[in-house]
Design a protein around this motif. Structure first.
Motif, PDB file in Angstrom:
ATOM      1  N   THR A 137       0.843  -1.204   0.000  1.00 57.56           N
ATOM      2  CA  THR A 137       0.000   0.000   0.000  1.00 57.56           C
ATOM      3  C   THR A 137       0.872   1.246   0.000  1.00 57.56           C
ATOM      4  O   THR A 137       0.468   2.306   0.466  1.00 57.56           O
ATOM      5  CB  THR A 137      -0.946  -0.012   1.224  1.00 57.56           C
ATOM      6  OG1 THR A 137      -0.153  -0.164   2.401  1.00 57.56           O
ATOM      7  CG2 THR A 137      -1.943  -1.161   1.124  1.00 57.56           C
ATOM      8  N   TYR A 138       2.082   1.093  -0.506  1.00 62.16           N
ATOM      9  CA  TYR A 138       3.119   2.128  -0.511  1.00 62.16           C
ATOM     10  C   TYR A 138       4.105   1.759  -1.617  1.00 62.16           C
ATOM     11  O   TYR A 138       4.112   0.625  -2.101  1.00 62.16           O
ATOM     12  CB  TYR A 138       3.848   2.158   0.846  1.00 62.16           C
ATOM     13  CG  TYR A 138       4.183   0.767   1.332  1.00 62.16           C
ATOM     14  CD1 TYR A 138       5.346   0.121   0.916  1.00 62.16           C
ATOM     15  CD2 TYR A 138       3.298   0.053   2.146  1.00 62.16           C
ATOM     16  CE1 TYR A 138       5.634  -1.176   1.309  1.00 62.16           C
ATOM     17  CE2 TYR A 138       3.584  -1.248   2.537  1.00 62.16           C
ATOM     18  CZ  TYR A 138       4.738  -1.853   2.117  1.00 62.16           C
ATOM     19  OH  TYR A 138       5.018  -3.131   2.495  1.00 62.16           O
ATOM     20  N   ASP A 139       4.927   2.701  -2.060  1.00 61.05           N
ATOM     21  CA  ASP A 139       6.011   2.414  -3.003  1.00 61.05           C
ATOM     22  C   ASP A 139       7.185   1.830  -2.230  1.00 61.05           C
ATOM     23  O   ASP A 139       7.429   2.220  -1.082  1.00 61.05           O
ATOM     24  CB  ASP A 139       6.489   3.691  -3.705  1.00 61.05           C
ATOM     25  CG  ASP A 139       5.495   4.237  -4.718  1.00 61.05           C
ATOM     26  OD1 ASP A 139       4.718   3.452  -5.286  1.00 61.05           O
ATOM     27  OD2 ASP A 139       5.499   5.462  -4.936  1.00 61.05           O
ATOM     28  N   GLU A 140       7.934   0.911  -2.864  1.00 63.51           N
ATOM     29  CA  GLU A 140       9.077   0.301  -2.185  1.00 63.51           C
ATOM     30  C   GLU A 140      10.201   0.023  -3.168  1.00 63.51           C
ATOM     31  O   GLU A 140       9.956  -0.454  -4.276  1.00 63.51           O
ATOM     32  CB  GLU A 140       8.660  -1.003  -1.513  1.00 63.51           C
ATOM     33  CG  GLU A 140       9.802  -1.721  -0.801  1.00 63.51           C
ATOM     34  CD  GLU A 140       9.336  -2.905   0.024  1.00 63.51           C
ATOM     35  OE1 GLU A 140       8.486  -2.694   0.914  1.00 63.51           O
ATOM     36  OE2 GLU A 140       9.803  -4.020  -0.215  1.00 63.51           O
ATOM     37  N   LYS A 147       3.158   1.159  -5.538  1.00 61.93           N
ATOM     38  CA  LYS A 147       2.023   1.108  -4.610  1.00 61.93           C
ATOM     39  C   LYS A 147       0.870   0.306  -5.227  1.00 61.93           C
ATOM     40  O   LYS A 147       0.632   0.366  -6.427  1.00 61.93           O
ATOM     41  CB  LYS A 147       1.583   2.553  -4.328  1.00 61.93           C
ATOM     42  CG  LYS A 147       0.408   2.687  -3.420  1.00 61.93           C
ATOM     43  CD  LYS A 147       0.076   4.159  -3.220  1.00 61.93           C
ATOM     44  CE  LYS A 147      -1.124   4.332  -2.326  1.00 61.93           C
ATOM     45  NZ  LYS A 147      -1.431   5.742  -2.126  1.00 61.93           N
ATOM     46  N   THR A 163      10.790   2.492   1.819  1.00 60.76           N
ATOM     47  CA  THR A 163       9.381   2.685   1.480  1.00 60.76           C
ATOM     48  C   THR A 163       9.033   4.164   1.444  1.00 60.76           C
ATOM     49  O   THR A 163       9.690   4.988   2.094  1.00 60.76           O
ATOM     50  CB  THR A 163       8.458   2.007   2.508  1.00 60.76           C
ATOM     51  OG1 THR A 163       8.603   2.656   3.772  1.00 60.76           O
ATOM     52  CG2 THR A 163       8.768   0.526   2.644  1.00 60.76           C
ATOM     53  N   TYR A 164       8.005   4.475   0.669  1.00 59.22           N
ATOM     54  CA  TYR A 164       7.422   5.814   0.673  1.00 59.22           C
ATOM     55  C   TYR A 164       5.918   5.639   0.650  1.00 59.22           C
ATOM     56  O   TYR A 164       5.406   4.979  -0.257  1.00 59.22           O
ATOM     57  CB  TYR A 164       7.871   6.641  -0.530  1.00 59.22           C
ATOM     58  CG  TYR A 164       7.185   7.985  -0.538  1.00 59.22           C
ATOM     59  CD1 TYR A 164       7.694   9.030   0.214  1.00 59.22           C
ATOM     60  CD2 TYR A 164       6.015   8.191  -1.252  1.00 59.22           C
ATOM     61  CE1 TYR A 164       7.043  10.257   0.252  1.00 59.22           C
ATOM     62  CE2 TYR A 164       5.372   9.404  -1.215  1.00 59.22           C
ATOM     63  CZ  TYR A 164       5.881  10.426  -0.468  1.00 59.22           C
ATOM     64  OH  TYR A 164       5.228  11.629  -0.423  1.00 59.22           O
ATOM     65  N   PRO A 165       5.237   6.164   1.628  1.00 60.02           N
ATOM     66  CA  PRO A 165       5.737   6.949   2.754  1.00 60.02           C
ATOM     67  C   PRO A 165       6.376   6.080   3.834  1.00 60.02           C
ATOM     68  O   PRO A 165       6.291   4.863   3.786  1.00 60.02           O
ATOM     69  CB  PRO A 165       4.486   7.653   3.270  1.00 60.02           C
ATOM     70  CG  PRO A 165       3.346   6.771   2.884  1.00 60.02           C
ATOM     71  CD  PRO A 165       3.765   6.086   1.603  1.00 60.02           C
ATOM     72  N   TRP A 182       4.751   2.933   6.467  1.00 60.17           N
ATOM     73  CA  TRP A 182       4.171   1.838   5.698  1.00 60.17           C
ATOM     74  C   TRP A 182       3.322   0.894   6.539  1.00 60.17           C
ATOM     75  O   TRP A 182       2.290   0.422   6.094  1.00 60.17           O
ATOM     76  CB  TRP A 182       5.272   1.060   4.967  1.00 60.17           C
ATOM     77  CG  TRP A 182       6.196   0.290   5.873  1.00 60.17           C
ATOM     78  CD1 TRP A 182       7.336   0.728   6.444  1.00 60.17           C
ATOM     79  CD2 TRP A 182       6.015  -1.057   6.313  1.00 60.17           C
ATOM     80  NE1 TRP A 182       7.908  -0.240   7.218  1.00 60.17           N
ATOM     81  CE2 TRP A 182       7.113  -1.360   7.159  1.00 60.17           C
ATOM     82  CE3 TRP A 182       5.057  -2.030   6.088  1.00 60.17           C
ATOM     83  CZ2 TRP A 182       7.259  -2.595   7.774  1.00 60.17           C
ATOM     84  CZ3 TRP A 182       5.202  -3.272   6.701  1.00 60.17           C
ATOM     85  CH2 TRP A 182       6.305  -3.533   7.530  1.00 60.17           C
ATOM     86  N   LEU A 213      -0.280   1.823   7.059  1.00 59.15           N
ATOM     87  CA  LEU A 213      -1.127   1.806   5.875  1.00 59.15           C
ATOM     88  C   LEU A 213      -1.725   0.442   5.570  1.00 59.15           C
ATOM     89  O   LEU A 213      -2.460   0.285   4.610  1.00 59.15           O
ATOM     90  CB  LEU A 213      -0.317   2.283   4.659  1.00 59.15           C
ATOM     91  CG  LEU A 213       0.303   3.671   4.772  1.00 59.15           C
ATOM     92  CD1 LEU A 213       1.187   3.953   3.572  1.00 59.15           C
ATOM     93  CD2 LEU A 213      -0.775   4.731   4.894  1.00 59.15           C
TER      94      LEU A 213
END
Length: 155
Positions: free
Chosen positions: A95-98, A128, A146-148, A151, A154
């Motif tokens: 549920t986040y960029d990694e 994401k 990770t972003y944000p 993580w 989320l």
């Protein structure tokens, strides 16, 4: 004789360099942050985490472990850490960029019937909302960012 604080600092730094080597002198201004691994912080806020001191902790499935290495106060936007899989697999929806940077072993990420394989030195990006299956035929250790940063909140 009046000795300035700056002169005292330079003398101590030089003594450290002579006694412990150049690396000690370079790191003499770093503050060691208490914890279960070595993390040092420069006055500017720059952090160094000694990766070989980070011990990962079990995460949901046997053979899967991880450890976040910064707090939200230290890094409110990006969340770094280390993860290990030992002949294990983990199905997950991000549920986040990694970004994953493989340090040791082989990391396989399966999504939609396709497998992406990473070896030491490789970097893998997972966008994401991607449903994946982390797996390894051996033991893998990799660093993640990770972003944000939050993580886990989320999920």
């Amino acid at each position: 004789m009046n000795v300035s604080e700056q002169l005292i600092r330079e003398i101590i730094k030089q003594a450290l360099v002579e006694k412990l080597g150049a690396a000690a002198g370079e790191n003499a201004t770093l503050q060691t942050i208490p914890g279960d691994f070595v993390k040092k912080k420069a006055p500017s806020g720059v952090l160094v985490v000694k990766g070989d001191t980070v011990k990962t902790e079990r995460f949901e499935v046997d053979g899967v472990s991880l450890k976040d290495v910064t707090t939200l106060d230290e890094s409110p936007n990006m969340g770094p850490g280390y993860m290990e899989l030992d002949h294990a697999a983990l199905e997950w929806t991000l549920t986040y960029d990694e970004y994953d940077i493989v340090l040791e072993g082989t990391l396989q990420i399966e999504t939609d019937g396709h497998i992406v394989t990473g070896h030491p030195g490789d970097m893998i990006f997972i966008p994401k909302n991607t449903h994946i299956h982390f797996q390894t035929p051996d033991k893998v250790r990799y660093a993640y960012v990770t972003y944000p940063a939050n993580w886990a909140d989320l999920l």
